[in-house]
Motif scaffolding. Structure first.
Motif, PDB file in Angstrom:
ATOM      1  N   VAL A   1       9.360  -5.051  -2.486  1.00 42.53           N
ATOM      2  CA  VAL A   1       9.710  -4.471  -3.793  1.00 42.53           C
ATOM      3  C   VAL A   1      10.230  -5.560  -4.727  1.00 42.53           C
ATOM      4  CG1 VAL A   1      11.254  -2.870  -4.969  1.00 42.53           C
ATOM      5  CG2 VAL A   1      10.163  -2.197  -2.826  1.00 42.53           C
ATOM      6  N   ALA A   2      11.059  -6.449  -4.194  1.00 43.30           N
ATOM      7  CA  ALA A   2      11.619  -7.524  -5.021  1.00 43.30           C
ATOM      8  C   ALA A   2      10.526  -8.439  -5.561  1.00 43.30           C
ATOM      9  CB  ALA A   2      12.632  -8.323  -4.201  1.00 43.30           C
TER      10      ALA A   2
ATOM     11  N   ASP B   1       9.753   7.046   2.469  1.00 40.87           N
ATOM     12  CA  ASP B   1       9.021   7.790   3.495  1.00 40.87           C
ATOM     13  C   ASP B   1       8.156   6.847   4.320  1.00 40.87           C
ATOM     14  OD1 ASP B   1      10.091  10.172   2.816  1.00 40.87           O
ATOM     15  OD2 ASP B   1       8.391  10.885   1.625  1.00 40.87           O
ATOM     16  N   GLY B   2       8.245   6.994   5.626  1.00 42.14           N
ATOM     17  CA  GLY B   2       7.431   6.179   6.522  1.00 42.14           C
ATOM     18  C   GLY B   2       7.989   4.806   6.801  1.00 42.14           C
ATOM     19  N   VAL B   3       9.099   4.446   6.179  1.00 44.68           N
ATOM     20  CA  VAL B   3       9.700   3.123   6.395  1.00 44.68           C
ATOM     21  C   VAL B   3      10.773   3.253   7.470  1.00 44.68           C
ATOM     22  CG1 VAL B   3      10.939   1.207   5.336  1.00 44.68           C
ATOM     23  CG2 VAL B   3       9.249   2.495   4.002  1.00 44.68           C
ATOM     24  N   LYS B   4      10.568   2.544   8.569  1.00 42.16           N
ATOM     25  CA  LYS B   4      11.535   2.586   9.659  1.00 42.16           C
ATOM     26  C   LYS B   4      12.749   1.731   9.328  1.00 42.16           C
ATOM     27  CE  LYS B   4       7.848   3.271  13.051  1.00 42.16           C
ATOM     28  NZ  LYS B   4       7.211   2.746  14.280  1.00 42.16           N
ATOM     29  N   LEU B   5      13.798   1.924  10.108  1.00 43.45           N
ATOM     30  CA  LEU B   5      15.045   1.216   9.838  1.00 43.45           C
ATOM     31  C   LEU B   5      14.878  -0.292   9.981  1.00 43.45           C
ATOM     32  CD1 LEU B   5      18.018   1.500   9.130  1.00 43.45           C
ATOM     33  CD2 LEU B   5      18.525   1.678  11.586  1.00 43.45           C
ATOM     34  N   ASP B   6      14.103  -0.716  10.985  1.00 48.67           N
ATOM     35  CA  ASP B   6      13.917  -2.153  11.178  1.00 48.67           C
ATOM     36  C   ASP B   6      12.956  -2.752  10.149  1.00 48.67           C
ATOM     37  OD1 ASP B   6      11.787  -0.736  12.132  1.00 48.67           O
ATOM     38  OD2 ASP B   6      11.399  -2.069  13.830  1.00 48.67           O
TER      39      ASP B   6
ATOM     40  N   ARG C   1      14.867   3.554 -14.352  1.00 47.70           N
ATOM     41  CA  ARG C   1      13.831   4.339 -13.676  1.00 47.70           C
ATOM     42  C   ARG C   1      13.590   3.810 -12.265  1.00 47.70           C
ATOM     43  NH1 ARG C   1       8.532   5.369 -17.089  1.00 47.70           N
ATOM     44  NH2 ARG C   1       8.307   6.904 -15.404  1.00 47.70           N
ATOM     45  N   VAL C   2      13.607   2.485 -12.122  1.00 43.86           N
ATOM     46  CA  VAL C   2      13.424   1.896 -10.792  1.00 43.86           C
ATOM     47  C   VAL C   2      14.578   2.289  -9.872  1.00 43.86           C
ATOM     48  CG1 VAL C   2      13.302  -0.277  -9.520  1.00 43.86           C
ATOM     49  CG2 VAL C   2      12.050  -0.026 -11.668  1.00 43.86           C
ATOM     50  N   PHE C   3      15.782   2.174 -10.382  1.00 41.97           N
ATOM     51  CA  PHE C   3      16.944   2.528  -9.570  1.00 41.97           C
ATOM     52  C   PHE C   3      16.941   4.023  -9.226  1.00 41.97           C
ATOM     53  CE2 PHE C   3      21.436   3.897  -9.276  1.00 41.97           C
ATOM     54  CZ  PHE C   3      21.790   3.172  -8.145  1.00 41.97           C
ATOM     55  N   GLY C   4      16.563   4.853 -10.199  1.00 41.02           N
ATOM     56  CA  GLY C   4      16.500   6.287  -9.931  1.00 41.02           C
ATOM     57  C   GLY C   4      15.458   6.641  -8.893  1.00 41.02           C
ATOM     58  N   LEU C   5      14.375   5.874  -8.842  1.00 31.45           N
ATOM     59  CA  LEU C   5      13.334   6.144  -7.843  1.00 31.45           C
ATOM     60  C   LEU C   5      13.871   5.954  -6.431  1.00 31.45           C
ATOM     61  CD1 LEU C   5      10.345   6.654  -7.061  1.00 31.45           C
ATOM     62  CD2 LEU C   5       9.960   4.201  -7.356  1.00 31.45           C
ATOM     63  N   PHE C   6      14.672   4.921  -6.225  1.00 34.24           N
ATOM     64  CA  PHE C   6      15.150   4.623  -4.872  1.00 34.24           C
ATOM     65  C   PHE C   6      16.385   5.435  -4.494  1.00 34.24           C
ATOM     66  CE2 PHE C   6      12.464   0.972  -5.611  1.00 34.24           C
ATOM     67  CZ  PHE C   6      11.865   0.801  -4.374  1.00 34.24           C
ATOM     68  N   THR C   7      16.880   6.228  -5.408  1.00 37.95           N
ATOM     69  CA  THR C   7      17.930   7.176  -5.019  1.00 37.95           C
ATOM     70  C   THR C   7      17.339   8.432  -4.386  1.00 37.95           C
ATOM     71  OG1 THR C   7      17.897   8.122  -7.254  1.00 37.95           O
ATOM     72  CG2 THR C   7      19.492   6.357  -6.817  1.00 37.95           C
TER      73      THR C   7
ATOM     74  N   LEU D   1       0.814  -1.215   0.000  1.00 35.19           N
ATOM     75  CA  LEU D   1       0.000   0.000   0.000  1.00 35.19           C
ATOM     76  C   LEU D   1       0.847   1.265   0.000  1.00 35.19           C
ATOM     77  CD1 LEU D   1      -2.704  -1.081   2.614  1.00 35.19           C
ATOM     78  CD2 LEU D   1      -2.811  -1.251   0.135  1.00 35.19           C
ATOM     79  N   HIS D   2       2.150   1.116   0.063  1.00 34.30           N
ATOM     80  CA  HIS D   2       3.031   2.287   0.087  1.00 34.30           C
ATOM     81  C   HIS D   2       2.986   2.996  -1.271  1.00 34.30           C
ATOM     82  CE1 HIS D   2       6.713   4.677   0.583  1.00 34.30           C
ATOM     83  NE2 HIS D   2       6.565   4.475   1.882  1.00 34.30           N
ATOM     84  N   PRO D   3       3.035   4.322  -1.298  1.00 27.94           N
ATOM     85  CA  PRO D   3       2.988   5.047  -2.587  1.00 27.94           C
ATOM     86  C   PRO D   3       4.085   4.635  -3.559  1.00 27.94           C
ATOM     87  CG  PRO D   3       2.646   6.556  -0.749  1.00 27.94           C
ATOM     88  CD  PRO D   3       3.021   5.246  -0.151  1.00 27.94           C
ATOM     89  N   THR D   4       5.230   4.209  -3.047  1.00 34.12           N
ATOM     90  CA  THR D   4       6.312   3.793  -3.942  1.00 34.12           C
ATOM     91  C   THR D   4       5.904   2.588  -4.779  1.00 34.12           C
ATOM     92  OG1 THR D   4       7.950   4.623  -2.372  1.00 34.12           O
ATOM     93  CG2 THR D   4       8.714   3.049  -4.010  1.00 34.12           C
ATOM     94  N   MET D   5       5.108   1.698  -4.194  1.00 32.09           N
ATOM     95  CA  MET D   5       4.670   0.516  -4.937  1.00 32.09           C
ATOM     96  C   MET D   5       3.779   0.905  -6.114  1.00 32.09           C
ATOM     97  SD  MET D   5       6.232  -1.779  -3.324  1.00 32.09           S
ATOM     98  CE  MET D   5       7.015  -2.050  -1.734  1.00 32.09           C
ATOM     99  N   LYS D   6       2.943   1.886  -5.908  1.00 31.58           N
ATOM    100  CA  LYS D   6       2.095   2.352  -7.005  1.00 31.58           C
ATOM    101  C   LYS D   6       2.946   2.927  -8.138  1.00 31.58           C
ATOM    102  CE  LYS D   6      -1.789   5.419  -8.050  1.00 31.58           C
ATOM    103  NZ  LYS D   6      -1.127   6.011  -9.215  1.00 31.58           N
ATOM    104  N   THR D   7       3.992   3.636  -7.770  1.00 34.90           N
ATOM    105  CA  THR D   7       4.890   4.180  -8.793  1.00 34.90           C
ATOM    106  C   THR D   7       5.574   3.059  -9.571  1.00 34.90           C
ATOM    107  OG1 THR D   7       5.280   6.092  -7.354  1.00 34.90           O
ATOM    108  CG2 THR D   7       6.807   5.751  -9.183  1.00 34.90           C
TER     109      THR D   7
END
Length: 440
Positions: A290-291, A276-281, A264-270, A205-211
């Protein structure tokens, strides 16, 4: 003049005395309205009515005693039960007929169109598919109307618990009605907590997944790893060139995907906004999600490419069937095709293996960001590869029936010239040394 007197001013009108009004009491009014003859007439009428009623009652009693009906004999309990069951059956069947005769709301055409839209296009093509589709739609409409009638009947009537009725109605039992939700306890707070927990752990449900989904749709919706649909227009092609062409096309497709979609995928994660909203753990779990998403997109691309390639060899539609160059050779007193039919089948199946080997070394996002070596799981599903090869073998066998028949007829007609039969006949003819007259 105005000062003169007139007769009206000299003689004024005489004032009459007020009328004398006498007040009458209620008892006096009743006495004044009393008429004796009217009272006597009412008494006489009442006497006549009472006498007539008395004579009527006496006459009715005498008639009842004279024409008394015999006592009713009480029916046996079994007979009463039979009539009761029969009455219930007739009443229920009559009411059921009335309910079923009511008009039903027909099924909406939009629903039927939606059903057809969910059927794969490959199943809609072929001979007599239109007639089969119409028959299926008629069956759906009939089942819908029957189901609606039965549901309305169950809501309108209560079916009596009679065994004889089950024998008359040869119908499958209706499914039980769904139970309502239990709102006896408060649920809003628990719902909000569950929603927050799902949002924090369900990374899809994270916005990155929609992208990422948008990236995949834009790059792959009309793209194939290898496309031989126009191969027939280029004319005959030999098996070796066919295999080489397939390898080159798969390699070029992989390079194109890596230079466009993957960049484009790699550029998104740079960008920092991607996490946003993803904690370190939660970072590793998020990258795993994502994989999986990227793997599914690439697997779908490989699977769709395989299905399109298999469809090229459909015996019922040979409009895009590739044309292979084959020679009829004679070597060591044997006539055969070159390349052989087995080599031809191997060349065609090689394309399936080539598609399955494409896009197999793509790093995961987690490996890119952390310097790892893990790769995406993009292997073509085993059941898809098995289906493709078995279908292609069957299609190749059907498509080669014509060349096989041609080869068989050619061997039967001219094989004796090369298999030694003709030479043996010549030797036998020479050994016999016949005269010319024997053949004239």
């Amino acid at each position: 003049t105005s000062s003169k007197r007139t007769l009206r001013t000299l003689f004024r009108p005489a004032a009459l005395p007020p009328p004398v009004i006498s007040e009458t009491s209620p008892s006096q009014k009743k006495l004044l309205a009393y008429r004796r003859d009217r009272k006597q007439q009412e008494i006489i009428n009442q006497l006549l009515i009472d006498r007539a009623l008395e004579v009527y009652y006496i006459t009715m009693e005498e008639t009842d005693e004279r024409d008394a009906a015999p006592p009713i004999t009480e029916l046996h309990s079994t007979v009463r039960k039979y009539f009761f069951i029969k009455s219930c059956l007739l009443n229920y069947l009559f009411l059921k007929k009335c309910v079923q005769s009511n008009p039903m709301i027909p099924i909406q055409q939009q629903w039927l169109r939606s059903m057809l839209a969910m059927v794969p296009q490959s199943l809609m093509e072929g001979r007599e598919r239109g007639q089969l589709t119409e028959e299926l739609l008629k069956e759906i409409v009939k089942d819908y109307e029957t189901s609606m009638q039965r549901c309305v009947l169950r809501r309108a009537l209560i079916k009596p618990d009679i065994k004889e009725l089950d024998k008359l109605e040869d119908e499958a039992p209706l499914p039980s009605l769904p139970l309502g939700l239990d709102f006896s306890s408060t649920w809003h707070d628990s719902y909000i907590k569950a929603k927050k927990r799902i949002t924090s752990t369900l990374y899809i449900l994270h916005p990155t997944m929609k992208t990422l989904l948008d990236f995949g749709y834009t790059a792959f919706f009309n793209f194939l790893v290898v496309d031989f649909s126009r191969c027939r227009l280029k004319g005959p092609i030999d098996c070796k060139s066919f295999k080489t062409d397939a390898s080159l096309r798969c390699s070029k497709a992989e390079d194109k995907i890596m230079s466009t979609w993957y960049q484009r995928v790699f550029g998104l994660f740079t960008q920092s906004e991607a996490l946003d909203g993803v904690k370190l753990d939660q970072f590793e779990s998020f990258c795993n999600c994502v994989a999986v998403l990227l793997s599914n997109q690439l697997k779908e691309l490989l699977q769709r490419t395989t299905e399109v390639f298999v469809k090229l060899f459909d015996p019922e539609d040979r409009s895009c069937l590739p044309i292979f160059k084959m020679d009829l050779t004679f070597d060591e007193n044997r006539m055969e095709f070159y390349p052989s039919l087995q080599d031809l089948e191997e060349a065609i199946l090689f394309v399936v293996d080539c598609i399955g080997q494409t896009l197999q070394n793509i790093q995961t996002v987690h490996a890119l960001l952390t310097g790892g070596t893990a790769t995406l799981d993009t292997e073509l599903p085993a059941h898809t590869a098995q289906w493709a090869k078995s279908t292609l073998k069957k299609s190749i066998r059907i498509n080669l029936e014509g060349p096989k028949e041609h080869f068989k007829g050619y061997v039967e007609s001219y094989g004796w010239l090369v298999d030694g039969t003709a030479e043996e006949r010549i030797k036998r003819f020479v050994a016999e040394q016949p005269s010319f007259d024997e053949y004239t």
